[in-house]
Design a protein around this motif. Sequence first.
Motif, PDB file in Angstrom:
ATOM      1  N   GLN A  45       0.835  -1.206   0.000  1.00  0.00           N
ATOM      2  CA  GLN A  45       0.000   0.000   0.000  1.00  0.00           C
ATOM      3  C   GLN A  45       0.869   1.255   0.000  1.00  0.00           C
ATOM      4  N   ARG A  46       1.975   1.210   0.734  1.00  0.00           N
ATOM      5  CA  ARG A  46       2.898   2.350   0.753  1.00  0.00           C
ATOM      6  C   ARG A  46       3.513   2.568  -0.625  1.00  0.00           C
ATOM      7  N   LEU A  47       3.849   1.477  -1.316  1.00  0.00           N
ATOM      8  CA  LEU A  47       4.414   1.610  -2.656  1.00  0.00           C
ATOM      9  C   LEU A  47       3.436   2.298  -3.605  1.00  0.00           C
ATOM     10  N   VAL A  48       2.173   1.954  -3.497  1.00  0.00           N
ATOM     11  CA  VAL A  48       1.147   2.600  -4.324  1.00  0.00           C
ATOM     12  C   VAL A  48       1.062   4.087  -3.993  1.00  0.00           C
ATOM     13  N   LEU A  49       1.098   4.413  -2.706  1.00  0.00           N
ATOM     14  CA  LEU A  49       1.045   5.825  -2.300  1.00  0.00           C
ATOM     15  C   LEU A  49       2.259   6.601  -2.816  1.00  0.00           C
ATOM     16  N   ILE A  50       3.427   5.962  -2.788  1.00  0.00           N
ATOM     17  CA  ILE A  50       4.645   6.620  -3.279  1.00  0.00           C
ATOM     18  C   ILE A  50       4.526   6.901  -4.771  1.00  0.00           C
ATOM     19  N   GLU A  51       4.089   5.902  -5.529  1.00  0.00           N
ATOM     20  CA  GLU A  51       3.920   6.081  -6.979  1.00  0.00           C
ATOM     21  C   GLU A  51       2.904   7.183  -7.276  1.00  0.00           C
ATOM     22  N   LYS A  52       1.807   7.159  -6.569  1.00  0.00           N
ATOM     23  CA  LYS A  52       0.756   8.167  -6.762  1.00  0.00           C
ATOM     24  C   LYS A  52       1.288   9.562  -6.431  1.00  0.00           C
ATOM     25  N   CYS A  53       2.009   9.677  -5.348  1.00  0.00           N
ATOM     26  CA  CYS A  53       2.595  10.953  -4.927  1.00  0.00           C
ATOM     27  C   CYS A  53       3.539  11.488  -5.998  1.00  0.00           C
ATOM     28  N   MET A  54       4.395  10.611  -6.511  1.00  0.00           N
ATOM     29  CA  MET A  54       5.373  11.039  -7.515  1.00  0.00           C
ATOM     30  C   MET A  54       4.686  11.495  -8.811  1.00  0.00           C
ATOM     31  N   HIS A  55       3.681  10.731  -9.239  1.00  0.00           N
ATOM     32  CA  HIS A  55       3.040  11.038 -10.522  1.00  0.00           C
ATOM     33  C   HIS A  55       2.005  12.154 -10.428  1.00  0.00           C
ATOM     34  N   GLU A  56       1.247  12.204  -9.341  1.00  0.00           N
ATOM     35  CA  GLU A  56       0.185  13.204  -9.238  1.00  0.00           C
ATOM     36  C   GLU A  56       0.651  14.500  -8.591  1.00  0.00           C
ATOM     37  N   GLN A  57       1.621  14.400  -7.685  1.00  0.00           N
ATOM     38  CA  GLN A  57       2.073  15.611  -6.998  1.00  0.00           C
ATOM     39  C   GLN A  57       3.425  16.097  -7.504  1.00  0.00           C
ATOM     40  N   GLY A  58       4.079  15.289  -8.329  1.00  0.00           N
ATOM     41  CA  GLY A  58       5.349  15.686  -8.911  1.00  0.00           C
ATOM     42  C   GLY A  58       6.498  15.789  -7.916  1.00  0.00           C
ATOM     43  N   LYS A  59       6.373  15.133  -6.781  1.00  0.00           N
ATOM     44  CA  LYS A  59       7.422  15.180  -5.766  1.00  0.00           C
ATOM     45  C   LYS A  59       8.489  14.135  -6.071  1.00  0.00           C
ATOM     46  N   SER A  60       9.644  14.308  -5.449  1.00  0.00           N
ATOM     47  CA  SER A  60      10.729  13.341  -5.625  1.00  0.00           C
ATOM     48  C   SER A  60      10.374  12.035  -4.917  1.00  0.00           C
ATOM     49  N   GLN A  61      11.060  10.960  -5.303  1.00  0.00           N
ATOM     50  CA  GLN A  61      10.825   9.672  -4.660  1.00  0.00           C
ATOM     51  C   GLN A  61      11.133   9.750  -3.172  1.00  0.00           C
ATOM     52  N   ALA A  62      12.208  10.420  -2.805  1.00  0.00           N
ATOM     53  CA  ALA A  62      12.586  10.539  -1.387  1.00  0.00           C
ATOM     54  C   ALA A  62      11.510  11.264  -0.590  1.00  0.00           C
ATOM     55  N   ALA A  63      10.968  12.331  -1.157  1.00  0.00           N
ATOM     56  CA  ALA A  63       9.917  13.089  -0.463  1.00  0.00           C
ATOM     57  C   ALA A  63       8.659  12.237  -0.310  1.00  0.00           C
ATOM     58  N   CYS A  64       8.338  11.471  -1.341  1.00  0.00           N
ATOM     59  CA  CYS A  64       7.143  10.630  -1.292  1.00  0.00           C
ATOM     60  C   CYS A  64       7.320   9.457  -0.332  1.00  0.00           C
ATOM     61  N   GLU A  65       8.530   8.904  -0.289  1.00  0.00           N
ATOM     62  CA  GLU A  65       8.805   7.827   0.666  1.00  0.00           C
ATOM     63  C   GLU A  65       8.668   8.340   2.092  1.00  0.00           C
ATOM     64  N   LYS A  66       9.159   9.530   2.340  1.00  0.00           N
ATOM     65  CA  LYS A  66       9.048  10.122   3.675  1.00  0.00           C
ATOM     66  C   LYS A  66       7.581  10.357   4.030  1.00  0.00           C
ATOM     67  N   GLN A  67       6.819  10.829   3.065  1.00  0.00           N
ATOM     68  CA  GLN A  67       5.396  11.097   3.279  1.00  0.00           C
ATOM     69  C   GLN A  67       4.625   9.809   3.576  1.00  0.00           C
ATOM     70  N   ALA A  68       4.991   8.709   2.943  1.00  0.00           N
ATOM     71  CA  ALA A  68       4.263   7.445   3.090  1.00  0.00           C
ATOM     72  C   ALA A  68       4.797   6.571   4.225  1.00  0.00           C
ATOM     73  N   ALA A  69       5.919   6.949   4.807  1.00  0.00           N
ATOM     74  CA  ALA A  69       6.599   6.096   5.790  1.00  0.00           C
ATOM     75  C   ALA A  69       5.723   5.692   6.970  1.00  0.00           C
ATOM     76  N   ASN A  70       4.890   6.569   7.443  1.00  0.00           N
ATOM     77  CA  ASN A  70       4.074   6.281   8.619  1.00  0.00           C
ATOM     78  C   ASN A  70       2.648   5.855   8.288  1.00  0.00           C
ATOM     79  N   TYR A  71       2.383   5.623   7.005  1.00  0.00           N
ATOM     80  CA  TYR A  71       1.053   5.187   6.619  1.00  0.00           C
ATOM     81  C   TYR A  71       0.689   3.891   7.342  1.00  0.00           C
TER      82      TYR A  71
END
Length: 107
Positions: A45-71
Motif C-alpha cells: 500500500q505504501r508503494l502505491v502511495l509513493i507512486e501516486k505521490c510522484m506522478h500526481e504531486q510531482g514530488k521526488s521519490q525521497a519526499a514521497c517515501e518520507k510522506q508514506a513512511a508512517n502510513y
Amino acid sequence: MLRLSLVILSLFLVVNAQASHLSDDEVAAMERACDEARQSRLDPQRLVLIEKCMHEQGKSQAACEKQAANYGEIKTGGIRTLGKYYDLPVCEEAYRARKHYKMNPGR
C-alpha cells in the motif's frame, strides 16, 4: 511467507495452550510476528502511495517515501488513531498475551 505462517501458527498454539507460562521474550516474539504481518500488508500500500505521490504531486521519490513512511501506523495528537491491521489474528493474540503477562508476570 511460509516461515511467517509457521511462526504465527506456533505462537497461536503457545498462547492458547500455555498462556500462563509465557515469558516476556515469548510475548515480544509474538509482537514482532504481529508487526511482520502488518508490514507485509502495509508495504504494498505504501508503494502505491509513493507512486501516486510522484506522478500526481510531482514530488521526488525521497519526499514521497518520507510522506508514506508512517502510513498505517498509530497516530497521536488531537485524536489518537489506531494503526491498520492490528485486527489480524496474530496481533490480537499478541495483545492478549501481553495483557495476560502484565497481569501475571512470571506465571
